[in-house]
Design a protein around this motif. Sequence first.
Motif, short mmCIF file in Angstrom:
data_model
loop_
_atom_site.label_atom_id
_atom_site.label_comp_id
_atom_site.label_asym_id
_atom_site.label_seq_id
_atom_site.Cartn_x
_atom_site.Cartn_y
_atom_site.Cartn_z
N THR A 13 0.95 -2.24 8.49
CA THR A 13 -0.17 -1.30 7.55
C THR A 13 0.81 -2.60 5.93
OG1 THR A 13 0.30 0.27 8.49
CG2 THR A 13 -0.01 0.41 5.80
N ILE A 14 -0.48 -2.24 5.30
CA ILE A 14 -0.25 -3.14 4.09
C ILE A 14 -1.05 -2.11 3.11
CG2 ILE A 14 -0.24 -5.16 2.30
CD1 ILE A 14 -0.29 -6.76 4.95
N ILE A 15 0.77 -2.09 2.29
CA ILE A 15 -0.03 -0.94 0.98
C ILE A 15 0.16 -1.59 -0.04
CG2 ILE A 15 0.83 0.67 -1.19
CD1 ILE A 15 2.57 2.33 2.03
N GLU A 16 -1.00 -1.84 -1.43
CA GLU A 16 -1.23 -2.83 -2.49
C GLU A 16 -0.49 -1.61 -3.61
OE1 GLU A 16 -4.60 -4.74 -3.05
OE2 GLU A 16 -4.64 -5.33 -1.18
N ALA A 17 0.09 -2.26 -4.11
CA ALA A 17 0.60 -0.81 -5.77
C ALA A 17 0.99 -2.36 -6.87
CB ALA A 17 2.12 -0.27 -4.60
N GLY A 18 1.29 -0.88 -8.21
CA GLY A 18 1.56 -2.20 -9.21
C GLY A 18 2.57 -0.98 -9.64
N GLY A 19 3.79 -2.60 -9.95
CA GLY A 19 4.52 -2.05 -10.26
C GLY A 19 5.96 -1.87 -9.51
N ALA A 20 6.17 -3.28 -9.60
CA ALA A 20 7.84 -3.26 -9.26
C ALA A 20 8.92 -2.13 -9.15
CB ALA A 20 8.89 -4.18 -9.86
N GLY A 21 9.97 -0.97 -9.93
CA GLY A 21 9.60 0.08 -10.17
C GLY A 21 8.92 0.79 -8.83
N TYR A 22 8.03 1.18 -9.10
CA TYR A 22 7.08 1.66 -8.34
C TYR A 22 7.22 1.29 -7.08
CZ TYR A 22 3.23 4.61 -5.66
OH TYR A 22 2.80 5.65 -4.85
N LYS A 23 7.32 0.28 -6.65
CA LYS A 23 7.56 0.02 -4.65
C LYS A 23 8.49 0.27 -4.24
CE LYS A 23 4.69 -4.28 -5.82
NZ LYS A 23 4.04 -4.51 -6.93
N VAL A 24 10.14 -0.05 -5.15
CA VAL A 24 11.29 0.37 -5.08
C VAL A 24 11.04 2.05 -4.77
CG1 VAL A 24 13.68 0.45 -5.46
CG2 VAL A 24 12.31 -2.01 -6.16
N LEU A 25 11.04 2.35 -5.61
CA LEU A 25 10.84 4.33 -5.59
C LEU A 25 10.38 4.77 -3.65
CD1 LEU A 25 9.72 5.36 -8.94
CD2 LEU A 25 12.60 5.15 -7.74
N ALA A 26 9.20 3.62 -3.97
CA ALA A 26 8.31 3.79 -1.98
C ALA A 26 8.99 3.37 -0.84
CB ALA A 26 7.24 2.81 -1.98
N LEU A 27 10.08 3.21 -1.04
CA LEU A 27 11.79 3.11 0.10
C LEU A 27 12.12 4.61 0.28
CD1 LEU A 27 11.97 -0.42 -0.72
CD2 LEU A 27 10.17 -0.02 0.55
N LEU A 28 12.35 5.29 -0.94
CA LEU A 28 13.49 6.06 -1.40
C LEU A 28 12.31 7.77 -0.63
CD1 LEU A 28 15.42 4.69 -3.91
CD2 LEU A 28 15.58 4.86 -2.07
N GLU A 29 13.51 8.82 -0.65
CA GLU A 29 13.04 9.97 -0.57
C GLU A 29 12.99 10.39 -1.62
OE1 GLU A 29 15.09 13.99 0.01
OE2 GLU A 29 15.29 12.90 1.90
N MET A 30 12.04 11.10 -1.73
CA MET A 30 11.34 11.42 -3.45
C MET A 30 11.49 12.89 -3.55
SD MET A 30 11.08 8.69 -5.44
CE MET A 30 10.11 9.63 -7.00
N PRO A 31 11.62 13.78 -4.93
CA PRO A 31 11.32 14.76 -5.09
C PRO A 31 10.55 15.79 -3.99
CG PRO A 31 12.32 14.11 -7.19
CD PRO A 31 12.19 12.72 -5.97
N SER A 32 10.09 16.74 -3.96
CA SER A 32 9.02 17.17 -3.18
C SER A 32 7.73 17.67 -4.67
CB SER A 32 9.12 18.75 -3.21
OG SER A 32 9.42 19.44 -4.15
N SER A 33 8.20 17.59 -5.80
CA SER A 33 7.41 17.31 -6.88
C SER A 33 6.02 15.47 -6.75
CB SER A 33 7.44 17.59 -8.19
OG SER A 33 8.24 16.89 -8.66
#
Length: 349
Positions: free
Chosen positions: A250-270
């Motif tokens: 599965t390949i996800i296309e996204a903008g922004g290097a910062g966003y891509k790192v956050l995609a690897l982590l657990e984010m708040p429910s909001s």
Amino acid sequence: MAPMGIRLSPLGVAVFCLLGVGVIYHLYAGVISSRLAAFRADSSQLKRTVDLRDLLAVSVEAAVLGGREVKTVRSENSLQEKSKGKTREGASEPLTMGDLQSHRKMYNLMKNTFPEVTVNSEEHDNMVDKSAAWSRDIPADILDKIEGGKDVPAESITVWIDPLDATQEYTENLVKYVTTMVCVAVDGKPIIGVIHLPFTGFTAWAFVGQGSNMHRRASYNVSPPKVIVSRSHSGKVKNFLLDAFGNSTTIIEAGGAGYKVLALLEMPSSETGSIDQADAYVHITFIKKWDICAGAALLNALGGHMTTLKGEDIDYSGTPVNKGGLVATVGVDHKALLERLPNWDPDKH
């Protein structure tokens, strides 16, 4: 005959005393002068140290202030977009008032607070704002997790600022990808990372070896992984990843290097619905250090890794260009994942 004595007149006695005082003064003046010089050198040396907890707090404040400018410019639709030129891959590099206004806030705050620290920003602007000053506020979660007194020499520090990551997406109003970022590297190693999402107000931060407000997710998958890549030049990287991990990747296309790192982590429910979830972030061409340094610090603080495609550590000092591509992971066997990648030389593509 009585021996002849030497008699000094009162004037002679006075002259003699003055000469003696003068000699003593010059001797002590030399000693005092050398001690003052040593004291000044010691004081100067003391001034050249920085408490990293303070620097973390200022970095968070700078990212938030920059984010407000980014959000205001976008909401007022006053982007005043122009082009900085073309990337190595041929994509246009836009510049907006959001980039510049954010840069002015972030850069001036950092330089005014820590004038002896090297600060590198993606943008360049001659507007100096001497009034930009740190509020002296240290957020409660930082006070709770990070002890003060983490002093390091100022000359060992390089700060990387990205005033607006994902500018192309910003111009297209794809604001979920937009971040402002600050990274602090000590002797070339990323130690402090801050990634702020201006349009939700969430700020991720980490201090390697000390603490973070972020966590790994409960599970990751590498058989095959979900890999997040840049949407601006995804063609070559897609083929590269399919060769590495198979056609079911599965390949996800996204903008922004910062966003891509956050995609690897657990984010708040909001944030759960707005941030993609990926198992690895891969980039196979040149990338700037202000894009990736903050993310590297966040991942390192959580036991993750961000390396070149060959598994080399990235030096976050010196020139701003990282030429080796990158692979970023957390919660998986980074080395095993690297071994599955085909040979690739970013310098030739």
